[in-house]
Design a protein around this motif. Structure first.
Motif, PDB file in Angstrom:
ATOM      1  N   ILE A  52     -79.163 -41.380 -90.987  1.00 53.55           N
ATOM      2  CA  ILE A  52     -78.072 -42.502 -91.254  1.00 53.55           C
ATOM      3  C   ILE A  52     -77.842 -42.517 -92.884  1.00 53.55           C
ATOM      4  O   ILE A  52     -76.580 -42.335 -93.478  1.00 53.55           O
ATOM      5  CB  ILE A  52     -78.256 -43.687 -90.802  1.00 53.55           C
ATOM      6  N   SER A  82     -75.867 -39.254 -93.950  1.00 49.95           N
ATOM      7  CA  SER A  82     -74.500 -39.358 -93.471  1.00 49.95           C
ATOM      8  C   SER A  82     -73.731 -40.147 -94.448  1.00 49.95           C
ATOM      9  O   SER A  82     -72.392 -39.973 -94.819  1.00 49.95           O
ATOM     10  CB  SER A  82     -74.292 -39.603 -92.245  1.00 49.95           C
ATOM     11  N   THR A  83     -74.299 -41.297 -94.917  1.00 52.48           N
ATOM     12  CA  THR A  83     -73.485 -42.393 -95.726  1.00 52.48           C
ATOM     13  C   THR A  83     -73.470 -41.613 -97.061  1.00 52.48           C
ATOM     14  O   THR A  83     -72.259 -41.808 -97.977  1.00 52.48           O
ATOM     15  CB  THR A  83     -74.448 -43.713 -95.868  1.00 52.48           C
ATOM     16  N   PHE A  91     -66.879 -39.187 -91.359  1.00 53.34           N
ATOM     17  CA  PHE A  91     -66.930 -40.305 -90.565  1.00 53.34           C
ATOM     18  C   PHE A  91     -67.406 -40.280 -89.216  1.00 53.34           C
ATOM     19  O   PHE A  91     -68.327 -41.311 -88.875  1.00 53.34           O
ATOM     20  CB  PHE A  91     -65.553 -41.054 -90.668  1.00 53.34           C
ATOM     21  N   LEU A  92     -67.071 -39.425 -88.380  1.00 52.28           N
ATOM     22  CA  LEU A  92     -67.768 -39.132 -87.111  1.00 52.28           C
ATOM     23  C   LEU A  92     -69.335 -38.847 -87.057  1.00 52.28           C
ATOM     24  O   LEU A  92     -69.998 -39.450 -86.136  1.00 52.28           O
ATOM     25  CB  LEU A  92     -67.312 -38.114 -86.303  1.00 52.28           C
ATOM     26  N   LEU A 117     -71.253 -39.886 -89.307  1.00 54.48           N
ATOM     27  CA  LEU A 117     -71.863 -41.296 -89.538  1.00 54.48           C
ATOM     28  C   LEU A 117     -72.116 -42.150 -88.411  1.00 54.48           C
ATOM     29  O   LEU A 117     -73.151 -42.570 -88.291  1.00 54.48           O
ATOM     30  CB  LEU A 117     -71.000 -42.148 -90.705  1.00 54.48           C
ATOM     31  N   LYS A 118     -70.931 -42.316 -87.624  1.00 53.47           N
ATOM     32  CA  LYS A 118     -71.074 -42.913 -86.400  1.00 53.47           C
ATOM     33  C   LYS A 118     -72.264 -42.185 -85.388  1.00 53.47           C
ATOM     34  O   LYS A 118     -72.995 -42.908 -84.621  1.00 53.47           O
ATOM     35  CB  LYS A 118     -69.907 -42.904 -85.520  1.00 53.47           C
ATOM     36  N   LYS A 129     -75.558 -43.230 -86.338  1.00 54.70           N
ATOM     37  CA  LYS A 129     -76.117 -44.541 -85.827  1.00 54.70           C
ATOM     38  C   LYS A 129     -76.331 -44.373 -84.417  1.00 54.70           C
ATOM     39  O   LYS A 129     -77.371 -45.178 -83.949  1.00 54.70           O
ATOM     40  CB  LYS A 129     -74.752 -45.614 -86.143  1.00 54.70           C
ATOM     41  N   VAL A 130     -75.660 -43.698 -83.481  1.00 54.36           N
ATOM     42  CA  VAL A 130     -75.686 -43.660 -82.250  1.00 54.36           C
ATOM     43  C   VAL A 130     -77.281 -42.872 -82.142  1.00 54.36           C
ATOM     44  O   VAL A 130     -78.126 -43.149 -81.016  1.00 54.36           O
ATOM     45  CB  VAL A 130     -74.569 -42.851 -81.551  1.00 54.36           C
ATOM     46  N   GLU A 173     -73.002 -40.979 -75.107  1.00 53.47           N
ATOM     47  CA  GLU A 173     -71.968 -41.459 -76.180  1.00 53.47           C
ATOM     48  C   GLU A 173     -72.049 -40.075 -77.271  1.00 53.47           C
ATOM     49  O   GLU A 173     -71.038 -40.152 -78.039  1.00 53.47           O
ATOM     50  CB  GLU A 173     -72.456 -42.748 -76.991  1.00 53.47           C
ATOM     51  N   LEU A 185     -68.598 -38.276 -78.707  1.00 55.10           N
ATOM     52  CA  LEU A 185     -68.279 -38.324 -80.204  1.00 55.10           C
ATOM     53  C   LEU A 185     -68.058 -36.686 -80.570  1.00 55.10           C
ATOM     54  O   LEU A 185     -67.226 -36.454 -81.417  1.00 55.10           O
ATOM     55  CB  LEU A 185     -69.268 -38.837 -80.984  1.00 55.10           C
ATOM     56  N   SER A 207     -64.893 -35.052 -82.017  1.00 55.57           N
ATOM     57  CA  SER A 207     -64.861 -34.311 -83.432  1.00 55.57           C
ATOM     58  C   SER A 207     -64.143 -33.003 -83.411  1.00 55.57           C
ATOM     59  O   SER A 207     -63.163 -32.524 -84.061  1.00 55.57           O
ATOM     60  CB  SER A 207     -66.360 -34.129 -83.804  1.00 55.57           C
TER      61      SER A 207
END
Length: 454
Positions: free
Chosen positions: A68, A71-72, A133-134, A136-137, A140-141, A283, A287, A291
């Motif tokens: 995470i 990705s940030t 951005f995807l 990063l999400k 988190k998943v 999920e 995503l 993407s």
């Protein structure tokens, strides 16, 4: 006063060094060989802290957190410095018109300098990039997936430790029953010998009692070894060094409440970590499809740089005078047409998403079937345990009456041996039913999602 002897001192040093070398591994072994006295829950808590599989699951959890952060970090400015040095061994020659004399005449000229050097620093900042951005999400998943994997590993560890714990307790119960048999057979053997000495019994009666007594002692020795191995298996599942000493605080009577029939309808499939893991997979696939669909979205980034260039025909004069340069701007990348590659990638991701959704539906049915199977096995084992307890009590009564008749000279030693064999078989059936009941109850709790991490 004795004179100092170097050889004696050297031998003393060698002896001390050898003693330390020998004592060091012994001390290390003593450090790991500790003594513990645990209940079942304490064994489980020890395993959750020390079992390598659980520790690896925690490390995977930490790795997902770092993913995470990675990705940030992609969304933050990126800066780099590049430098170069060039030695033009032979300058490139070009031909140009001779404007001084005859423009139609071409003359060769060389441009540039023998030595050149440059240093440039640049900062880039992503402004628009759907993948970042995807990503990063998705990270988190994925972190939630690692949480569920840690939960599943911890639950599996609880189950393994519980089963191993029950194996030790049942082995201990078997030894208790065999000890009671040995006491009874020893008394019967002693009485038979006394009657033989008095001429009341025959030698064959003594031999038959001796055979039964010998078999009982051999059985106990085998059970002792089996119990020690079961204890080693428990320590292995706990992540405890095998050379450590472990004493169990409980016995099979401590788990008498395990026979209470649970309500097989009072459960939620979402309590199973496997169900959550499959939902997370759905999920992630969703995503991934998003993407692929956003692959046509342009990417935009900004940059600013500053650099210095040096030129000189002599290396010693190269870095005396520098020429600065700087620029800033935007970079836009718009994928207008990439063939039909993206179309097929979207189709593949859509199919994968549908498959994962089907797997989730199938998993729901599978969990329900597992609960029914586990509940049926538990019911059968609990019923069998109750029956075997009654049978053991009945065969114990039969054995006691046969021995009484044998003491009175009414029955033969063959009847005693037969009754003893029936009692041992009843005890063996009881032990098997007891272990099956304890383990099937754990499996039922696991299937219903009743086993929690803490």
């Amino acid at each position: 006063m004795k004179s100092w002897n170097p050889s004696t001192a050297l031998r003393a040093i060698m002896l001390v060094t050898a003693a330390m070398a020998i004592l060091q591994p012994v001390q290390a072994q003593q450090d790991t060989a500790r003594s513990y006295q645990f209940s079942l829950e304490e064994c489980i808590q020890y395993a959750l802290a020390n079992q390598p599989k659980v520790q690896n699951a925690r490390l995977s959890r930490e790795a997902s957190r770092e993913r995470i952060r990675e990705s940030t970090g992609k969304l933050l400015p990126h800066a780099n410095i590049t430098g170069s040095f060039t030695d033009n061994l032979k300058l490139q020659t070009s031909v140009i018109p001779d404007f001084a004399n005859d423009p139609n005449n071409k003359i060769p000229v060389q441009f540039g300098t023998k030595y050149a050097s440059a240093v440039t620093g640049q900062v880039n900042q992503t402004i628009l990039n759907s993948d970042y951005f995807l990503g990063l999400k998705a990270a988190k998943v994925y972190d939630e997936l690692s949480v569920r994997d840690l939960e599943r590993t911890a639950i599996d560890t609880r189950v393994q430790v519980s089963n191993a714990y029950f194996n030790v307790l049942v082995s201990r119960e078997s030894i208790r029953l065999v000890d009671a048999n040995i006491v009874r057979l020893q008394k019967t053997l002693k009485d038979t010998r006394a009657r033989y000495d008095e001429g009341v019994s025959e030698r064959i009666d003594v031999d038959r009692m001796q055979v039964s007594f010998n078999n009982a002692e051999t059985q106990r020795a085998n059970l002792e070894r089996l119990q020690q191995y079961s204890l080693d298996v428990l320590k292995f599942n706990m992540g405890m060094p095998l050379q450590s000493t472990l004493e169990l605080e409980e016995d099979v009577k401590s788990f008498a409440g395990i026979r209470q029939m649970p309500d097989s309808q009072q459960y939620n499939i979402q309590d199973r970590p496997e169900y959550h893991m499959q939902r997370v997979q759905v999920e992630l696939n969703r995503l991934d499809l998003k993407s692929k669909r956003l692959g046509i979205v342009p990417t935009l980034s900004a940059f600013i740089n500053y650099g210095v260039n040096w030129f000189s025909p002599q290396f010693s004069d190269l870095y005396k005078i520098g020429y600065g340069n700087s620029a800033m701007g935007l970079t836009l990348n718009f994928p207008i047409f990439t063939g039909t590659e993206r179309i097929h990638q979207v189709a593949q991701s859509r199919i994968t998403l549908k498959q994962s959704e089907n797997d989730l539906t199938n998993l729901s049915q599978q969990i329900q079937l597992e609960v029914r199977d586990a509940y049926t096995n538990y019911q059968n084992n609990a019923t069998s345990l109750l029956t075997q307890e009654k049978n053991m009590a009945l065969t114990q009564g039969v054995y006691d009456r046969v021995v009484l008749k044998f003491d009175q000279g009414v029955s033969s030693s063959l009847d005693v041996v037969s009754a003893d064999n029936e009692l041992k078989q009843a005890q063996s059936d009881y032990i098997n039913a007891l272990l099956d009941t304890l383990i099937s109850k754990v499996k039922l709790d696991q299937a219903m999602g009743k086993i929690k991490v803490q």
